[in-house]
Design a protein around this motif. Structure first.
Motif, PDB file in Angstrom:
ATOM      1  N   UNK A   1       3.919-103.183 -66.964  1.00 17.88           N
ATOM      2  CA  UNK A   1       4.732-102.672 -68.076  1.00 17.88           C
ATOM      3  C   UNK A   1       4.788-101.155 -68.068  1.00 17.88           C
ATOM      4  N   UNK A   2       4.824-100.563 -66.903  1.00 16.32           N
ATOM      5  CA  UNK A   2       4.801 -99.103 -66.817  1.00 16.32           C
ATOM      6  C   UNK A   2       5.916 -98.504 -67.660  1.00 16.32           C
TER       7      UNK A   2
ATOM      8  N   UNK B   1       1.746-103.386 -77.884  1.00 15.39           N
ATOM      9  CA  UNK B   1       1.323-104.225 -76.757  1.00 15.39           C
ATOM     10  C   UNK B   1       2.521-104.888 -76.096  1.00 15.39           C
ATOM     11  N   UNK B   2       3.434-105.423 -76.900  1.00 13.01           N
ATOM     12  CA  UNK B   2       4.609-106.100 -76.353  1.00 13.01           C
ATOM     13  C   UNK B   2       5.491-105.143 -75.550  1.00 13.01           C
ATOM     14  N   UNK B   3       5.620-103.915 -76.024  1.00 12.97           N
ATOM     15  CA  UNK B   3       6.482-102.937 -75.346  1.00 12.97           C
ATOM     16  C   UNK B   3       5.741-102.135 -74.281  1.00 12.97           C
ATOM     17  N   UNK B   4       4.415-102.236 -74.272  1.00 13.30           N
ATOM     18  CA  UNK B   4       3.629-101.472 -73.304  1.00 13.30           C
ATOM     19  C   UNK B   4       3.677 -99.988 -73.577  1.00 13.30           C
ATOM     20  N   UNK B   5       3.718 -99.598 -74.874  1.00 15.23           N
ATOM     21  CA  UNK B   5       3.836 -98.176 -75.204  1.00 15.23           C
ATOM     22  C   UNK B   5       2.582 -97.578 -75.810  1.00 15.23           C
ATOM     23  N   UNK B   6       1.522 -98.322 -75.861  1.00 16.69           N
ATOM     24  CA  UNK B   6       0.265 -97.681 -76.187  1.00 16.69           C
ATOM     25  C   UNK B   6      -0.339 -97.952 -77.534  1.00 16.69           C
ATOM     26  N   UNK B   7      -1.362 -97.168 -77.792  1.00 17.52           N
ATOM     27  CA  UNK B   7      -2.232 -97.329 -78.943  1.00 17.52           C
ATOM     28  C   UNK B   7      -1.598 -96.758 -80.193  1.00 17.52           C
ATOM     29  N   UNK B   8      -1.483 -97.562 -81.221  1.00 15.71           N
ATOM     30  CA  UNK B   8      -0.969 -97.095 -82.509  1.00 15.71           C
ATOM     31  C   UNK B   8       0.416 -96.528 -82.393  1.00 15.71           C
ATOM     32  N   UNK B   9       0.612 -95.369 -82.978  1.00 10.44           N
ATOM     33  CA  UNK B   9       1.915 -94.705 -82.935  1.00 10.44           C
ATOM     34  C   UNK B   9       1.826 -93.439 -82.086  1.00 10.44           C
TER      35      UNK B   9
END
Length: 186
Positions: free
Chosen positions: A126-127, A163-171
């Motif tokens: 999910x890079x 998690x679903x988008x693979x964009x990281x922790x929190x905001x």
């Protein structure tokens, strides 16, 4: 006995064949992270050894960035995000891999070293690429309507979305500007 040994070697060979082959260098924080990533991927791995990145490591990162490209895979905690920001500032075209926090937890410890090889491989799949331009994508009202703010379960919803988008922790990648109250993803 020989049959068991050959099956064992076959299992090792199969695990090697199942590893992701990655051209870019993967940047992690420490040796335990390296050991965990090596179970999932065949790539050059560079350790920062925490926030105090040495001059030699910066040179190695520069060389890898110029020749292969970088994939930043730091721990899903405050320190990991700070290290990610420092590296991203110097190497803006780096790719980013985010490990969901719950996959990197073991007791009170949070780190890539705690993740299973399958979870590391999934995260690498999910890079997220660094955007070159910033733009208004959604407003604070949109975030409220989606239940990402203003609800008792908003944090859990943001984590699930991340998690679903693979964009990281929190905001970590979402910035809300006060005057316009618009959220932007950088």
């Amino acid at each position: 006995r020989d049959l068991r040994m050959s099956r064992g070697l076959g299992d090792v060979y199969k695990r090697q064949m199942d590893k992701l082959k990655i051209k870019e260098a993967i940047v992690v924080e420490g040796r335990d992270d390296t050991a965990a990533v090596q179970k999932a991927a065949d790539a050059l791995i560079i350790e920062t050894h925490g926030f105090g990145i040495s001059r030699e490591t910066w040179k190695l990162l520069t060389k890898a960035y110029e020749e292969k490209g970088l994939i930043i895979m730091t721990d899903p905690d405050f320190s990991g995000e700070e290290i990610r920001k420092r590296i991203s500032e110097k190497f803006p075209q780096s790719k980013h891999v985010y490990m969901p926090r719950k996959k990197a937890e073991k007791g009170n410890d949070i780190g890539i070293e705690n993740a299973a090889p399958e979870d590391i491989a999934r995260a690498l799949g999910k890079i997220a690429f660094t955007r070159e331009e910033r733009g208004d994508l959604f407003t604070e009202k949109d975030m409220e309507a989606a239940g990402l703010t203003g609800r008792s379960d908003s944090k859990a919803r943001r984590e699930a979305l991340g998690e679903a988008l693979g964009i990281g922790y929190g905001l970590s990648l979402i910035h809300i500007s006060e005057p316009t109250r618009h959220a932007q993803i950088s």
